[in-house]
Design an enzyme around this catalytic site. Structure first.
Site, PDB file in Angstrom:
ATOM      1  N   MET A  59       0.831  -1.201   0.000  1.00  8.36           N
ATOM      2  CA  MET A  59       0.000   0.000   0.000  1.00  8.36           C
ATOM      3  C   MET A  59       0.866   1.251   0.000  1.00  8.36           C
ATOM      4  O   MET A  59       1.782   1.374   0.822  1.00  8.36           O
ATOM      5  CB  MET A  59      -0.939   0.010   1.210  1.00  8.36           C
ATOM      6  CG  MET A  59      -2.028  -1.058   1.160  1.00  8.36           C
ATOM      7  SD  MET A  59      -2.985  -1.134   2.690  1.00  8.36           S
ATOM      8  CE  MET A  59      -1.824  -2.006   3.766  1.00  8.36           C
ATOM      9  N   GLN A 112       6.602  -4.589  -5.283  1.00  9.72           N
ATOM     10  CA  GLN A 112       5.566  -4.503  -6.313  1.00  9.72           C
ATOM     11  C   GLN A 112       5.825  -3.308  -7.228  1.00  9.72           C
ATOM     12  O   GLN A 112       6.105  -2.202  -6.758  1.00  9.72           O
ATOM     13  CB  GLN A 112       4.191  -4.371  -5.675  1.00  9.72           C
ATOM     14  CG  GLN A 112       3.046  -4.422  -6.682  1.00  9.72           C
ATOM     15  CD  GLN A 112       1.695  -4.147  -6.048  1.00  9.72           C
ATOM     16  OE1 GLN A 112       1.402  -3.017  -5.685  1.00  9.72           O
ATOM     17  NE2 GLN A 112       0.874  -5.175  -5.925  1.00  9.72           N
ATOM     18  N   CYS A 142      -4.446  -1.523  -8.951  1.00 10.16           N
ATOM     19  CA  CYS A 142      -4.665  -0.223  -8.310  1.00 10.16           C
ATOM     20  C   CYS A 142      -5.744   0.549  -9.060  1.00 10.16           C
ATOM     21  O   CYS A 142      -5.613   0.793 -10.265  1.00 10.16           O
ATOM     22  CB  CYS A 142      -3.377   0.592  -8.284  1.00 10.16           C
ATOM     23  SG  CYS A 142      -3.599   2.227  -7.541  1.00 10.16           S
ATOM     24  N   LYS A 181      -1.037  -9.110  -8.864  1.00 13.29           N
ATOM     25  CA  LYS A 181      -2.205  -8.720  -8.063  1.00 13.29           C
ATOM     26  C   LYS A 181      -3.151  -7.945  -8.963  1.00 13.29           C
ATOM     27  O   LYS A 181      -2.750  -6.982  -9.629  1.00 13.29           O
ATOM     28  CB  LYS A 181      -1.790  -7.848  -6.869  1.00 13.29           C
ATOM     29  CG  LYS A 181      -2.957  -7.521  -5.913  1.00 13.29           C
ATOM     30  CD  LYS A 181      -2.425  -6.853  -4.638  1.00 13.29           C
ATOM     31  CE  LYS A 181      -3.531  -6.718  -3.591  1.00 13.29           C
ATOM     32  NZ  LYS A 181      -4.473  -5.632  -3.853  1.00 13.29           N
ATOM     33  N   GLY A 245      -9.585  -8.466   0.243  1.00 13.80           N
ATOM     34  CA  GLY A 245     -10.774  -7.622   0.221  1.00 13.80           C
ATOM     35  C   GLY A 245     -11.654  -7.797   1.433  1.00 13.80           C
ATOM     36  O   GLY A 245     -12.168  -8.891   1.677  1.00 13.80           O
ATOM     37  N   ASP A 246     -11.796  -6.735   2.228  1.00  8.54           N
ATOM     38  CA  ASP A 246     -12.693  -6.714   3.398  1.00  8.54           C
ATOM     39  C   ASP A 246     -12.297  -7.696   4.495  1.00  8.54           C
ATOM     40  O   ASP A 246     -13.149  -8.139   5.264  1.00  8.54           O
ATOM     41  CB  ASP A 246     -14.143  -6.980   2.989  1.00  8.54           C
ATOM     42  CG  ASP A 246     -14.743  -5.838   2.178  1.00  8.54           C
ATOM     43  OD1 ASP A 246     -14.122  -4.749   2.147  1.00  8.54           O
ATOM     44  OD2 ASP A 246     -15.813  -6.024   1.579  1.00  8.54           O
ATOM     45  N   GLY A 268      -5.319  -5.592   3.900  1.00 10.40           N
ATOM     46  CA  GLY A 268      -4.887  -4.268   3.492  1.00 10.40           C
ATOM     47  C   GLY A 268      -5.229  -3.192   4.499  1.00 10.40           C
ATOM     48  O   GLY A 268      -4.559  -3.018   5.511  1.00 10.40           O
ATOM     49  N   ARG A 269      -6.333  -2.474   4.246  1.00  9.51           N
ATOM     50  CA  ARG A 269      -6.649  -1.271   5.023  1.00  9.51           C
ATOM     51  C   ARG A 269      -6.853  -1.521   6.511  1.00  9.51           C
ATOM     52  O   ARG A 269      -6.617  -0.634   7.333  1.00  9.51           O
ATOM     53  CB  ARG A 269      -7.894  -0.605   4.431  1.00  9.51           C
ATOM     54  CG  ARG A 269      -7.655   0.028   3.062  1.00  9.51           C
ATOM     55  CD  ARG A 269      -8.957   0.484   2.426  1.00  9.51           C
ATOM     56  NE  ARG A 269      -9.801  -0.648   2.072  1.00  9.51           N
ATOM     57  CZ  ARG A 269     -11.095  -0.551   1.792  1.00  9.51           C
ATOM     58  NH1 ARG A 269     -11.693   0.624   1.857  1.00  9.51           N
ATOM     59  NH2 ARG A 269     -11.787  -1.626   1.451  1.00  9.51           N
TER      60      ARG A 269
END
Length: 360
Positions: A59, A112, A142, A181, A245-246, A268-269
């Site tokens: 990220m 990456q 992205c 990715k 994801g999520d 990720g987040r």
């Protein structure tokens, strides 16, 4: 599975069906444990990642060296640098080249790269190889306008022949494992990941990470893991499939492994300001603040004070640790404006005291 030939016999299934519900549950538990014990561990190249590995997603402005080292300490099986512009790397832009700095303490680590020019991507991959990562990852996922809008990142989902050409030429140009990715497709009318996965595999990639959204979704709505599961179940796919994801907790990761059978899960987040998310051990409040202070010190030492603080402030502002502080908005603003390490450490100590008072 060849290690369990008796599972294929009709008489074996007859005996299982004759069990009462309690014993059926016991049998299923034992069987799942056996399969997980003897199933081959996930590998990328020659690196084994163990059972149910959880990766830290690459990220921008987030996965700096300090954060990666802490995530590794708390159990991340694989970490990635911030994504790197191929064009900037080829032009030898100093700030971009610095992103290639990695430490043996964080291995296995991937770097990456992203870009739209075939020659630049190949040349950048060669430069990255010299930095000594364990994996080179190609970003075709992205969704932000400044990347996808120029044909790079998820923008490649609108030019599959070029995506495949870049992938093939990078694979041919380097000796390190190359991974990709990407997303489900450009939009819900173009959900192409099931066929794209086979095409990318044919190019020679050694793992594929799939984010369960389209480019048009950006980060809105819910990630759809059903297509990720379909890719994994495809008998023609033999490379590891990593789902993304999520995923907001280890419980979410466990459900993804159980439901979709992926080889690894990428977070990720949800890691922002929370490098301990990879650990099954619950940290105390003091331990969590100690970790955030350590992240600041590592970044200042490994990068420099100005940029190290910039990187760390983002994590501090997003960390769930400070949710218990009344009127935290004012403190958050002070965090985001701090320009000296000692000033930021002082704010963190104030937060520690406020949280102690609140919890009493």
């Amino acid at each position: 599975m060849i290690i369990y030939p008796f599972l294929c016999t009709f008489s074996f299934y007859e005996k299982i069906l004759s069990l009462d519900n309690k014993n059926k549950k016991r049998f299923c538990f034992v069987l799942s444990s056996l399969i997980r014990t003897f199933a081959p561990e996930m590998k990328i190249g020659t690196i084994e990642y163990g059972e149910r590995p959880i990766f830290l997603a690459p990220m921008e402005d987030v996965t700096d060296i300090g954060f990666r080292m802490l995530c590794k300490r708390f159990g991340a099986a694989m970490v990635y640098t911030e994504f790197v512009s191929a064009e900037a790397l080829v032009r030898d832009v100093k700030s971009t080249v610095k992103k290639l700095t990695i430490s043996d303490e964080e291995r296995p680590v991937g770097i990456q790269i992203y870009g739209r020019d075939i020659d630049a991507m190949v040349e950048a991959a060669k430069i990255v190889e010299q930095a000594g990562p364990d994996v080179i990852d190609l970003n075709f996922g992205c969704p932000v306008k400044k990347v996808a809008g120029k044909g790079a990142g998820a923008g490649m989902l609108q030019n599959i022949p070029k995506m495949l050409e870049i992938t093939q030429k990078v694979v041919d140009a380097v000796s390190l494992p190359v991974t990709v990715k990407t997303r489900l497709g450009w939009n819900h009318e173009q959900l192409i990941i099931t066929s794209l996965a086979e095409q990318l595999q044919q190019c020679g990639i050694q793992a594929l990470t799939i984010h369960g959204r389209t480019r048009s979704q950006m980060y809105t709505g819910q990630a759809d893991w059903t297509l990720i599961g379909e890719v994994k179940k495809n008998p023609n796919i033999h490379i590891p499939i990593i789902g993304n994801g999520d995923i907001k907790s280890l419980d979410d990761a466990d459900k993804a492994f159980d439901t979709y059978g992926v080889d690894a899960v990428m977070i990720g987040r949800a890691t922002f300001g929370c490098p301990w998310i990879f650990s099954r051990k619950e940290l105390t409040l003091d331990e969590k603040i100690d970790v955030l202070e350590e992240q600041l010190r590592i970044n200042v030492e490994r990068i420099d004070e100005y940029r190290g603080i910039l990187h760390t402030r983002r994590h501090l502002a997003a960390s769930p640790v400070f949710k218990g502080i009344p009127n935290f908005r004012e403190t958050r603003i002070r965090m985001l404006r701090a320009e000296k390490k000692d000033d930021l450490l002082a704010i963190l100590e104030q937060c520690r005291e406020l949280l102690r008072t609140t919890s009493e």
